[in-house]
Design a protein around this motif. Structure first.
Motif, PDB file in Angstrom:
ATOM      1  N   CYS A  82       0.835  -1.203   0.000  1.00  0.00           N
ATOM      2  CA  CYS A  82       0.000   0.000   0.000  1.00  0.00           C
ATOM      3  C   CYS A  82       0.870   1.252   0.000  1.00  0.00           C
ATOM      4  O   CYS A  82       0.581   2.222  -0.710  1.00  0.00           O
ATOM      5  CB  CYS A  82      -0.920   0.015   1.221  1.00  0.00           C
ATOM      6  SG  CYS A  82      -2.278  -1.156   1.149  1.00  0.00           S
ATOM      7  N   ILE A  83       1.938   1.228   0.777  1.00  0.00           N
ATOM      8  CA  ILE A  83       2.852   2.368   0.825  1.00  0.00           C
ATOM      9  C   ILE A  83       3.500   2.589  -0.537  1.00  0.00           C
ATOM     10  O   ILE A  83       3.717   3.733  -0.958  1.00  0.00           O
ATOM     11  CB  ILE A  83       3.934   2.152   1.899  1.00  0.00           C
ATOM     12  CG1 ILE A  83       3.295   1.961   3.278  1.00  0.00           C
ATOM     13  CG2 ILE A  83       4.920   3.311   1.922  1.00  0.00           C
ATOM     14  CD1 ILE A  83       2.477   3.130   3.738  1.00  0.00           C
ATOM     15  N   PHE A  84       3.811   1.494  -1.240  1.00  0.00           N
ATOM     16  CA  PHE A  84       4.376   1.616  -2.579  1.00  0.00           C
ATOM     17  C   PHE A  84       3.478   2.475  -3.475  1.00  0.00           C
ATOM     18  O   PHE A  84       3.957   3.257  -4.291  1.00  0.00           O
ATOM     19  CB  PHE A  84       4.542   0.237  -3.224  1.00  0.00           C
ATOM     20  CG  PHE A  84       5.712  -0.552  -2.700  1.00  0.00           C
ATOM     21  CD1 PHE A  84       6.841   0.077  -2.210  1.00  0.00           C
ATOM     22  CD2 PHE A  84       5.684  -1.938  -2.705  1.00  0.00           C
ATOM     23  CE1 PHE A  84       7.925  -0.650  -1.733  1.00  0.00           C
ATOM     24  CE2 PHE A  84       6.759  -2.679  -2.226  1.00  0.00           C
ATOM     25  CZ  PHE A  84       7.878  -2.039  -1.742  1.00  0.00           C
ATOM     26  N   GLN A  85       2.163   2.303  -3.327  1.00  0.00           N
ATOM     27  CA  GLN A  85       1.227   3.063  -4.152  1.00  0.00           C
ATOM     28  C   GLN A  85       0.977   4.460  -3.593  1.00  0.00           C
ATOM     29  O   GLN A  85       0.875   5.431  -4.341  1.00  0.00           O
ATOM     30  CB  GLN A  85      -0.101   2.295  -4.254  1.00  0.00           C
ATOM     31  CG  GLN A  85       0.012   0.969  -4.984  1.00  0.00           C
ATOM     32  CD  GLN A  85       0.542   1.132  -6.405  1.00  0.00           C
ATOM     33  OE1 GLN A  85       0.091   1.991  -7.146  1.00  0.00           O
ATOM     34  NE2 GLN A  85       1.501   0.306  -6.785  1.00  0.00           N
ATOM     35  N   MET A  86       0.879   4.552  -2.275  1.00  0.00           N
ATOM     36  CA  MET A  86       0.580   5.840  -1.648  1.00  0.00           C
ATOM     37  C   MET A  86       1.702   6.860  -1.853  1.00  0.00           C
ATOM     38  O   MET A  86       1.465   8.060  -1.850  1.00  0.00           O
ATOM     39  CB  MET A  86       0.320   5.638  -0.157  1.00  0.00           C
ATOM     40  CG  MET A  86      -0.951   4.864   0.153  1.00  0.00           C
ATOM     41  SD  MET A  86      -1.098   4.432   1.904  1.00  0.00           S
ATOM     42  CE  MET A  86      -1.206   6.059   2.655  1.00  0.00           C
ATOM     43  N   ALA A  87       2.927   6.381  -2.028  1.00  0.00           N
ATOM     44  CA  ALA A  87       4.062   7.292  -2.220  1.00  0.00           C
ATOM     45  C   ALA A  87       3.976   8.028  -3.549  1.00  0.00           C
ATOM     46  O   ALA A  87       4.588   9.088  -3.714  1.00  0.00           O
ATOM     47  CB  ALA A  87       5.376   6.525  -2.130  1.00  0.00           C
ATOM     48  N   GLY A  88       3.212   7.480  -4.490  1.00  0.00           N
ATOM     49  CA  GLY A  88       3.045   8.157  -5.768  1.00  0.00           C
ATOM     50  C   GLY A  88       4.228   7.992  -6.694  1.00  0.00           C
ATOM     51  O   GLY A  88       4.776   6.898  -6.838  1.00  0.00           O
ATOM     52  N   PHE A  89       4.645   9.069  -7.361  1.00  0.00           N
ATOM     53  CA  PHE A  89       5.696   9.094  -8.373  1.00  0.00           C
ATOM     54  C   PHE A  89       5.230   8.362  -9.640  1.00  0.00           C
ATOM     55  O   PHE A  89       4.164   7.756  -9.669  1.00  0.00           O
ATOM     56  CB  PHE A  89       6.999   8.484  -7.843  1.00  0.00           C
ATOM     57  CG  PHE A  89       7.693   9.322  -6.804  1.00  0.00           C
ATOM     58  CD1 PHE A  89       8.749  10.149  -7.148  1.00  0.00           C
ATOM     59  CD2 PHE A  89       7.284   9.285  -5.479  1.00  0.00           C
ATOM     60  CE1 PHE A  89       9.394  10.929  -6.189  1.00  0.00           C
ATOM     61  CE2 PHE A  89       7.923  10.062  -4.518  1.00  0.00           C
ATOM     62  CZ  PHE A  89       8.972  10.887  -4.870  1.00  0.00           C
TER      63      PHE A  89
END
Length: 318
Positions: A180-187
């Motif tokens: 989830c963090i991978f996605q929430m970080a954006g970029f």
């Protein structure tokens, strides 16, 4: 330009040497400087010993020994915290994910340097029919109850820029799903369809998978709350099953339904829903409880590098 190769070790003694050799061959083709960071997540086999042997021969290899088994995600975060490369290649060491994915990712990155992340998505989900069906159901439900665009069947293997990894490390929460963090970080991220191997036996049991699905990497003090949750769910399912049976009896055999029957079903259904709701609230309270404690995600026991097998900082925490 430097690439950091990060991986965790858990029952990895049969794979680690081949993993290192194949990944090193990929790095040599890219012609860059490199480092390996192996994080031993309390593996009960000889994974640590074999990783140390590699580190003694290659000064670009660092082996981090955790004080116990903290779990896959905390171990991955520990590896990310210790990476120094311009690009970070995160991958599991069990060879289900081919080390040669590094070359595939790098080629895609060379074609479009604007991307910060290149990651793999399984072309076909591994495992038996139950794992495939339950996986699809899980991702569907997750998509309905969250506002995160969570891609299904993603691999651990991903190539990430330094600035993206620094963004990941800004998330302070202890109770987290790293994906989830991978996605929430954006970029800017790019998904590539790849094939994933299957060694036939996973260290993740059904119970463990359910815990991950519910994000319940918890302490002993959580168990009563989860017991209430599952008890409420069981009561609700039993009531729904009984309602179905009563309806079937009525239409199939024209049996008269006594007043006490509907009353009993109502009590069971409502009671189950109430307990189910309390269980959900309990889970959130439990997460708040752990976040307030601010316990370390992992604790490093030893750091091993070439010509230095001594403990660098026995109190180092991550």
């Amino acid at each position: 330009m430097k690439i950091s190769v990060l991986t965790t070790l858990y029952y990895s003694e049969n794979y680690i040497q081949e993993f290192y050799n194949r990944t090193l061959a990929c790095l040599q083709k890219i012609q860059c400087s490199y480092e390996f960071v192996f994080v031993d997540d309390g593996s009960p086999d000889r994974s640590l010993e074999k990783a140390i042997a590699i580190a003694q021969k290659d000064s670009n290899v660092k082996v981090i020994e955790l004080s116990r088994n903290f779990g896959h995600h905390p171990a991955l975060l520990t590896a990310l915290q210790n990476a120094t490369g311009d690009w970070i290649f995160l991958i599991d060491s069990d060879l289900e994910e081919a080390p040669e994915l590094l070359l595939t990712y790098w080629q895609n990155l060379e074609q479009n340097s604007d991307f910060d992340v290149i990651y793999g998505v399984q072309e076909k989900r591994k495992g038996n029919w139950f794992e495939k069906v339950s996986g699809k159901v899980y991702y569907k439900l997750f998509g309905l109850i969250s506002n995160i665009n969570y891609p299904a069947d993603t691999l651990t293997a991903r190539l990430m820029s330094r600035k993206y990894v620094q963004a990941l490390l800004q998330f302070p929460e202890r109770e987290m799903d790293l994906w989830c963090i991978f996605q929430m970080a954006g970029f800017r991220q790019k998904a590539i369809i790849v094939n994933k191997g299957f060694k036939g036996k996973s260290t993740y049991t059904l119970k463990r998978k359910l815990q991950i699905a519910l994000n319940t990497i918890t302490s002993v003090s959580h168990r009563p709350l989860y017991f209430v949750f599952y008890l409420g769910l069981l009561i609700t399912l039993f009531a729904l099953g009984y309602i179905t049976w009563i309806i079937y009896q009525y239409f199939a055999y024209d049996e008269k339904i006594e007043g006490w029957t509907s009353l009993a079903v109502s009590i069971w259904a409502i009671g189950g829903l109430v307990v189910f709701s309390i269980g959900i609230v309990g889970i959130y309270l439990a997460k708040i409880f752990l976040e307030i404690k601010q316990r370390p995600r992992s604790i490093i026991r030893n750091v091993y590098e070439k010509d230095s097998i001594k403990i660098k900082d026995d109190s180092l925490e991550s």
